[in-house]
Design a protein around this motif. Structure first.
Motif, PDB file in Angstrom:
ATOM      1  N   ALA A 191       0.860  -1.193   0.000  1.00 54.34           N
ATOM      2  CA  ALA A 191       0.000   0.000   0.000  1.00 54.34           C
ATOM      3  C   ALA A 191       0.894   1.241   0.000  1.00 54.34           C
ATOM      4  CB  ALA A 191      -0.917   0.004   1.201  1.00 54.34           C
ATOM      5  N   LEU A 192       0.697   2.102  -0.984  1.00 55.63           N
ATOM      6  CA  LEU A 192       1.519   3.307  -1.138  1.00 55.63           C
ATOM      7  C   LEU A 192       0.700   4.547  -0.816  1.00 55.63           C
ATOM      8  CD1 LEU A 192       4.078   4.837  -2.243  1.00 55.63           C
ATOM      9  CD2 LEU A 192       2.911   4.831  -4.471  1.00 55.63           C
ATOM     10  N   THR A 193       1.248   5.418   0.023  1.00 57.52           N
ATOM     11  CA  THR A 193       0.690   6.755   0.251  1.00 57.52           C
ATOM     12  C   THR A 193       1.689   7.764  -0.293  1.00 57.52           C
ATOM     13  OG1 THR A 193      -0.514   6.049   2.228  1.00 57.52           O
ATOM     14  CG2 THR A 193      -0.126   8.414   1.961  1.00 57.52           C
ATOM     15  N   PHE A 194       1.242   8.551  -1.281  1.00 59.48           N
ATOM     16  CA  PHE A 194       2.130   9.502  -1.947  1.00 59.48           C
ATOM     17  C   PHE A 194       1.553  10.899  -1.756  1.00 59.48           C
ATOM     18  CE2 PHE A 194       4.217  11.714  -5.397  1.00 59.48           C
ATOM     19  CZ  PHE A 194       5.471  11.130  -5.427  1.00 59.48           C
ATOM     20  N   PRO A 195       2.145  11.694  -0.854  1.00 58.17           N
ATOM     21  CA  PRO A 195       1.532  13.000  -0.510  1.00 58.17           C
ATOM     22  C   PRO A 195       1.950  14.126  -1.455  1.00 58.17           C
ATOM     23  CG  PRO A 195       3.422  12.586   0.907  1.00 58.17           C
ATOM     24  CD  PRO A 195       3.317  11.394  -0.025  1.00 58.17           C
ATOM     25  N   ARG A 196       1.056  15.115  -1.530  1.00 60.30           N
ATOM     26  CA  ARG A 196       1.330  16.408  -2.156  1.00 60.30           C
ATOM     27  C   ARG A 196       1.857  16.276  -3.589  1.00 60.30           C
ATOM     28  NH1 ARG A 196       3.130  16.463   2.826  1.00 60.30           N
ATOM     29  NH2 ARG A 196       5.295  16.142   2.169  1.00 60.30           N
ATOM     30  N   LEU A 197       0.963  15.804  -4.456  1.00 62.49           N
ATOM     31  CA  LEU A 197       1.326  15.772  -5.877  1.00 62.49           C
ATOM     32  C   LEU A 197       1.619  17.190  -6.355  1.00 62.49           C
ATOM     33  CD1 LEU A 197      -1.200  13.292  -7.496  1.00 62.49           C
ATOM     34  CD2 LEU A 197       1.243  12.965  -7.185  1.00 62.49           C
ATOM     35  N   GLY A 198       2.698  17.339  -7.094  1.00 64.95           N
ATOM     36  CA  GLY A 198       3.082  18.667  -7.566  1.00 64.95           C
ATOM     37  C   GLY A 198       3.263  18.696  -9.070  1.00 64.95           C
ATOM     38  N   ARG A 199       3.550  19.876  -9.562  1.00 62.95           N
ATOM     39  CA  ARG A 199       3.754  20.072 -10.992  1.00 62.95           C
ATOM     40  C   ARG A 199       4.884  19.186 -11.509  1.00 62.95           C
ATOM     41  NH1 ARG A 199       1.934  24.162 -14.134  1.00 62.95           N
ATOM     42  NH2 ARG A 199       1.013  25.016 -12.229  1.00 62.95           N
ATOM     43  N   GLU A 200       5.872  18.929 -10.666  1.00 65.29           N
ATOM     44  CA  GLU A 200       7.017  18.119 -11.089  1.00 65.29           C
ATOM     45  C   GLU A 200       6.649  16.650 -11.310  1.00 65.29           C
ATOM     46  OE1 GLU A 200       7.059  18.116  -6.537  1.00 65.29           O
ATOM     47  OE2 GLU A 200       6.546  19.474  -8.192  1.00 65.29           O
ATOM     48  N   HIS A 201       5.465  16.243 -10.833  1.00 66.74           N
ATOM     49  CA  HIS A 201       5.066  14.840 -10.987  1.00 66.74           C
ATOM     50  C   HIS A 201       4.205  14.599 -12.226  1.00 66.74           C
ATOM     51  CE1 HIS A 201       5.588  15.076  -6.422  1.00 66.74           C
ATOM     52  NE2 HIS A 201       6.604  14.366  -6.884  1.00 66.74           N
ATOM     53  N   LEU A 202       3.916  15.642 -12.990  1.00 68.29           N
ATOM     54  CA  LEU A 202       3.104  15.471 -14.190  1.00 68.29           C
ATOM     55  C   LEU A 202       3.809  14.519 -15.159  1.00 68.29           C
ATOM     56  CD1 LEU A 202       0.675  16.234 -15.973  1.00 68.29           C
ATOM     57  CD2 LEU A 202       2.036  18.142 -16.834  1.00 68.29           C
ATOM     58  N   ASN A 203       3.083  13.484 -15.602  1.00 65.81           N
ATOM     59  CA  ASN A 203       3.584  12.470 -16.532  1.00 65.81           C
ATOM     60  C   ASN A 203       4.713  11.629 -15.949  1.00 65.81           C
ATOM     61  OD1 ASN A 203       1.758  13.198 -18.572  1.00 65.81           O
ATOM     62  ND2 ASN A 203       3.126  14.799 -19.328  1.00 65.81           N
ATOM     63  N   ALA A 204       4.884  11.691 -14.630  1.00 59.71           N
ATOM     64  CA  ALA A 204       5.893  10.836 -13.986  1.00 59.71           C
ATOM     65  C   ALA A 204       5.434   9.379 -14.061  1.00 59.71           C
ATOM     66  CB  ALA A 204       6.114  11.254 -12.536  1.00 59.71           C
ATOM     67  N   ARG A 205       6.402   8.476 -14.129  1.00 58.85           N
ATOM     68  CA  ARG A 205       6.121   7.044 -14.236  1.00 58.85           C
ATOM     69  C   ARG A 205       6.180   6.418 -12.844  1.00 58.85           C
ATOM     70  NH1 ARG A 205       7.218   4.948 -19.408  1.00 58.85           N
ATOM     71  NH2 ARG A 205       8.164   3.083 -18.533  1.00 58.85           N
ATOM     72  N   LEU A 206       5.023   6.013 -12.368  1.00 59.22           N
ATOM     73  CA  LEU A 206       4.893   5.346 -11.072  1.00 59.22           C
ATOM     74  C   LEU A 206       4.649   3.877 -11.365  1.00 59.22           C
ATOM     75  CD1 LEU A 206       4.820   6.185  -8.047  1.00 59.22           C
ATOM     76  CD2 LEU A 206       2.348   6.253  -8.257  1.00 59.22           C
ATOM     77  N   SER A 207       5.528   2.991 -10.884  1.00 60.16           N
ATOM     78  CA  SER A 207       5.392   1.576 -11.220  1.00 60.16           C
ATOM     79  C   SER A 207       5.518   0.716  -9.979  1.00 60.16           C
ATOM     80  CB  SER A 207       6.439   1.155 -12.257  1.00 60.16           C
ATOM     81  OG  SER A 207       7.752   1.351 -11.760  1.00 60.16           O
ATOM     82  N   CYS A 208       4.826  -0.433 -10.032  1.00 54.74           N
ATOM     83  CA  CYS A 208       4.889  -1.443  -8.973  1.00 54.74           C
ATOM     84  C   CYS A 208       5.514  -2.688  -9.592  1.00 54.74           C
ATOM     85  CB  CYS A 208       3.484  -1.733  -8.447  1.00 54.74           C
ATOM     86  SG  CYS A 208       3.431  -3.023  -7.195  1.00 54.74           S
ATOM     87  N   GLN A 209       6.590  -3.197  -8.979  1.00 53.93           N
ATOM     88  CA  GLN A 209       7.381  -4.268  -9.563  1.00 53.93           C
ATOM     89  C   GLN A 209       7.447  -5.450  -8.617  1.00 53.93           C
ATOM     90  OE1 GLN A 209      11.972  -4.312 -10.134  1.00 53.93           O
ATOM     91  NE2 GLN A 209      11.137  -3.288 -11.950  1.00 53.93           N
ATOM     92  N   ALA A 210       7.167  -6.644  -9.151  1.00 54.68           N
ATOM     93  CA  ALA A 210       7.215  -7.892  -8.364  1.00 54.68           C
ATOM     94  C   ALA A 210       8.432  -8.690  -8.804  1.00 54.68           C
ATOM     95  CB  ALA A 210       5.935  -8.692  -8.568  1.00 54.68           C
ATOM     96  N   SER A 211       9.356  -8.920  -7.872  1.00 60.22           N
ATOM     97  CA  SER A 211      10.611  -9.562  -8.244  1.00 60.22           C
ATOM     98  C   SER A 211      10.936 -10.695  -7.274  1.00 60.22           C
ATOM     99  CB  SER A 211      11.750  -8.533  -8.225  1.00 60.22           C
ATOM    100  OG  SER A 211      12.986  -9.153  -8.457  1.00 60.22           O
ATOM    101  N   ASN A 212      11.251 -11.877  -7.839  1.00 54.69           N
ATOM    102  CA  ASN A 212      11.729 -12.973  -6.988  1.00 54.69           C
ATOM    103  C   ASN A 212      12.941 -13.674  -7.589  1.00 54.69           C
ATOM    104  OD1 ASN A 212      10.526 -14.350  -9.081  1.00 54.69           O
ATOM    105  ND2 ASN A 212       9.355 -15.756  -7.798  1.00 54.69           N
TER     106      ASN A 212
END
Length: 425
Positions: A191-212
């Motif tokens: 579970a991710l909590t990401f506070p205070r989205l700003g102008r710098e986050h526009l079109n940012a790539r947020l990814s969740c990766q499962a690795s074993n």
């Protein structure tokens, strides 16, 4: 697979611990070269959990390439390459059931038996992760843009994987959360909590990766952040120092930074100007052109250009311009409070007052009786000043319609009429 390729591969890696991805092929090496004057009789492969060989290769009295028998207890998935150096057991389409300790036993004609052991671990990759909005428990919410300043709460989940995967959130290539939880039903979540989205986050790539494992690229789920942004700047351009009332002017307002395009409104004071406005948007810049026709009463009032993102109404921005409007005088004529226009008799003194509201101030005043301009005539008791007309000892022919006029750089205007009736006996 060609034996020479397998040989070159196994000359590089001879692990005691072998790892393979489920569905792939694994190679288990076994050194079968005899010492001088000796010969291989039999090669047997065992899996530790089973006392019976899983593969038997019998070359008693024969060359290594011509076995008496070659038998696999696990079917066609297994094949023994006896003539490579070292020899290998090839096991195709491995599954988690193939996990375990494998032993290769080599029997010679005279030399002691050799044994080689390998611990095979078969890795099952996890399924594709999924991302949902943690508050709504809905993936559809992710298709909608967030607002600047929002705190987003996302839940990433993945099923399966052996061993259980690590579930990690990345912002671009930076780890921002690796605190995952393993549930009893085989689901791993973060579970991710990401506070205070700003102008710098526009079109940012947020990814969740499962690795074993590092044997293959880890499955991941990508979310590209779409954000509603408030305006950054609002500026009224094409300002003029002086405006003339009732003339048309194009006034432009430039707004930057809003996403999507802002809602731009024009006001004079608290009065909205809804007509004669055209907006143009390009990239993150919007132009609004107002066709302004100022009125005399707009002098020293504030012209306002206000911009707001329709999704962020509490974040409006505005620019103001104090109007300097020049206009033709607005002239008014009245009789002095000491006179009663209905009770003027011969011999009375009459006082008329001319007032003018104007920008710039009137440069000249004029007085008229019955449309004819009056000049000062002291002998007749007519005294003219800029804003007052005095009639001393008025006589009956003083009756008539009086007006005054005022003039400035914008023009000349005439007042309302005042009718003077002089009574006599």
């Amino acid at each position: 697979m060609a034996p020479e390729y397998v040989t070159s591969l196994l000359r590089i890696v001879r692990p005691a611990h072998v790892t393979a991805m489920a569905g792939n092929t694994v190679f288990l090496p076994c050194e079968t070269q005899p010492s001088a004057q000796d010969k291989v009789e039999m090669v047997l492969w065992f899996k530790k959990a089973n006392g019976q060989p899983i593969y038997t290769y019998d070359v008693r009295g024969r060359p290594m390439s011509q076995p008496i028998s070659s038998f696999s207890a696990i079917g066609t998935r297994a094949y023994f390459h006896a003539t490579t150096t070292p020899a290998i057991l090839l096991l195709e389409h491995v599954t988690p059931a193939d996990n375990g300790i494998y032993r290769c036993r080599v029997d010679f004609l005279t030399s002691p038996t050799r044994n080689y052991s390998f611990n095979l671990t078969v890795i099952t990759p996890p399924n594709q992760p999924t991302i949902i909005d943690a508050r709504t428990q809905d993936s559809i919410r992710l298709l909608e843009p967030y607002n600047e300043g929002d705190t987003i709460e996302l839940l990433c989940e993945v099923n399966g994987g052996n061993p259980r995967p690590r579930l990690i959130w990345y912002l671009e290539n930076t780890i921002i959360d690796e605190t995952f939880e393993e549930e009893d039903n085989g689901v791993t979540s973060n579970a991710l909590t990401f506070p205070r989205l700003g102008r710098e986050h526009l079109n940012a790539r947020l990814s969740c990766q499962a690795s074993n494992t590092n044997l293959s690229s880890p499955p991941s789920k990508l979310l590209i952040l779409n954000i509603n942004l408030r305006p950054l700047s609002v500026q009224i351009v094409r300002k003029q120092e002086q405006l003339s009332a009732d003339r048309s002017y194009d006034v432009e307002c430039i707004v930057t930074g809003s996403r999507p395009a802002p809602q731009i409104t024009w006001w004079i004071g608290s009065k909205p100007l809804r007509d004669n406005v055209i907006n143009f948007s390009q990239s993150n810049l919007t132009r609004s052109v107002l066709q302004l026709v100022p009125k005399a009463q707009d002098h020293e009032r504030m012209l306002i250009c206000r911009a707001e993102n329709p999704h962020l109404r509490a974040k409006s921005l505005e620019d103001t311009w104090k109007l300097a409007v020049q206009y033709v005088p607005i002239v008014s004529l009245k009789m002095s409070s000491s006179n009663n226009s209905n009770h003027i008799t011969e011999g009375d003194n009459v006082y008329l007052e001319c007032t003018a509201r104007a920008n710039p101030r009137p440069s000249k005043f004029f007085w008229f009786k019955q449309g004819i301009q009056l000049e000062q005539d002291t002998s007749a008791g007519v005294f003219v000043s800029e804003q007052s007309l005095v009639l001393l000892n008025v006589i009956r022919n003083g009756s008539g319609e009086y007006k005054c006029a005022a003039q400035n750089d914008e023009g000349k205007a005439t007042s309302n009429p005042v009718n003077l009736q002089v009574r006599w006996q």
